[in-house]
Design a protein around this motif. Structure first.
Motif, short mmCIF file in Angstrom:
data_model
loop_
_atom_site.label_atom_id
_atom_site.label_comp_id
_atom_site.label_asym_id
_atom_site.label_seq_id
_atom_site.Cartn_x
_atom_site.Cartn_y
_atom_site.Cartn_z
N ARG A 18 0.97 -1.21 -0.03
CA ARG A 18 -0.12 -0.01 0.24
C ARG A 18 0.93 1.21 0.11
O ARG A 18 0.63 2.29 -0.70
N ALA A 21 2.55 1.77 -3.42
CA ALA A 21 1.42 2.20 -4.53
C ALA A 21 1.24 3.58 -4.05
O ALA A 21 1.07 4.32 -5.13
N GLN A 22 1.15 3.96 -2.96
CA GLN A 22 0.86 5.42 -2.61
C GLN A 22 1.99 6.37 -2.97
O GLN A 22 1.79 7.49 -3.66
N ARG A 24 4.06 5.79 -5.36
CA ARG A 24 4.07 5.79 -6.92
C ARG A 24 3.19 6.69 -7.53
O ARG A 24 3.32 7.22 -8.50
N GLU A 25 1.96 6.67 -6.76
CA GLU A 25 0.80 7.34 -7.42
C GLU A 25 1.41 8.88 -7.41
O GLU A 25 0.82 9.84 -8.38
N ARG A 26 1.81 9.31 -6.44
CA ARG A 26 2.50 10.80 -6.22
C ARG A 26 3.58 11.16 -7.08
O ARG A 26 3.97 12.15 -7.61
N LYS A 27 4.72 10.23 -6.67
CA LYS A 27 6.09 10.48 -7.35
C LYS A 27 6.39 9.19 -8.16
O LYS A 27 7.31 8.37 -7.60
N PRO A 28 6.18 9.07 -9.35
CA PRO A 28 6.39 7.80 -9.81
C PRO A 28 7.81 7.24 -10.17
O PRO A 28 8.15 6.40 -10.04
N ASP A 54 9.68 -2.57 -10.73
CA ASP A 54 9.76 -1.11 -10.65
C ASP A 54 11.34 -0.93 -10.62
O ASP A 54 12.16 -1.16 -9.59
N ARG A 97 2.62 9.87 5.69
CA ARG A 97 1.71 10.16 4.75
C ARG A 97 2.62 10.82 3.34
O ARG A 97 3.62 11.66 3.54
N GLU A 102 6.17 15.15 0.36
CA GLU A 102 6.42 16.16 -0.82
C GLU A 102 6.57 17.56 0.09
O GLU A 102 7.71 18.12 -0.46
#
Length: 247
Positions: A18, A21-22, A24-28, A54, A97, A102
């Motif tokens: 999880r 994945a989180q 990667r969603e924000r910073k691939p 990855d 989080r 970020e």
């Protein structure tokens, strides 16, 4: 900046996918280093499967569980060797989080070039979610005691969500660090402060884990209290000696 997120794991097979994945969603393309302490639940093997798909995820396997500090030190050494500029500490359990990551990275890249950015739960704007009041006050009082005993100004000395400049960490003798567990956070804050590093704090929202089991225990708090008391007495004694030499 070339940051890498270092995530120590021990029995985090439910929470690690999880978190990855989180992120990667924000910073691939963010680099991630999972440091697994031979988890019996298969976390290391799971991390290998994630890494196979990855190219920005690396897994460092250790042969035994010998403490959070040792896991981070191993991760720091590998990251410095590979030329990363900033070393991010992040828990695998989801309590840190990605949205706050970020903000920490933005602050780490500021024009004043801070050496250490701490994600603080206890400065104005910080928050904890789903903690019982007893645990919240234990953490608040523990941080207050650390500040008073060790003479440190930070609001969240025990915070585990932080960003270090790699070139500053490289100046430390990491092999000389003998703490084993969660006192690592206090130890590193004290070392950075005594060395004159520029330390800044950013408020974060800390969310209690939803999956897996917490590694915290009463023994950890007792160990931390004992270590801080010993160091605090040593620190105050050195202050007294300096005053006597001036008189």
């Amino acid at each position: 900046m070339k940051p890498i997120v270092i995530i120590p794991t021990y029995n985090e097979i439910e929470s690690l996918p999880r978190l990855v994945a989180q992120l990667r969603e924000r910073k691939p393309e963010l680099d991630i280093l999972v440091v697994d302490d031979h988890s019996p639940d298969g976390t290391g093997e799971l991390a290998d499967r994630l890494a196979a798909d990855d190219e920005h995820l690396t897994v460092l396997h250790r042969t035994a569980k010998d403490g959070l500090a040792a896991a981070y030190i191993a991760g720091f050494k590998l990251a410095i060797e590979r030329g990363f500029t900033h070393l991010v500490q992040m828990d695998a359990d989801g309590s840190h989080r990605p949205v706050d990551l970020e903000r920490l990275l933005d602050r780490a890249g500021g024009v004043d070039r801070p050496d250490l950015v701490i994600g603080s739960r206890w400065m104005p704007g910080g928050e904890v979610v789903n903690w019982p009041k007893k645990r919240e006050w234990l953490s608040r009082l523990g941080n207050l005691y650390n500040r008073l005993a060790l003479g440190l100004p930070q609001t969240d000395i025990t915070a585990g969500f932080r960003v270090y400049r790699a070139d500053k960490v490289a100046t430390l003798d990491l092999d000389a660090i003998k703490v084993a567990g969660y006192y690592w956070q206090t130890d590193m804050t004290e070392r950075a402060h005594r060395a004159g590093w520029r330390i800044v704090e950013v408020p974060i929202v800390f969310v209690e884990r939803e999956l897996g089991d917490s590694k915290l225990s009463g023994a950890i708090f007792t160990e931390s209290l004992r270590e801080t008391t010993t160091r605090g007495l040593r620190h105050r004694a050195s202050q007294v000696r300096r005053l006597l030499r001036r008189s």
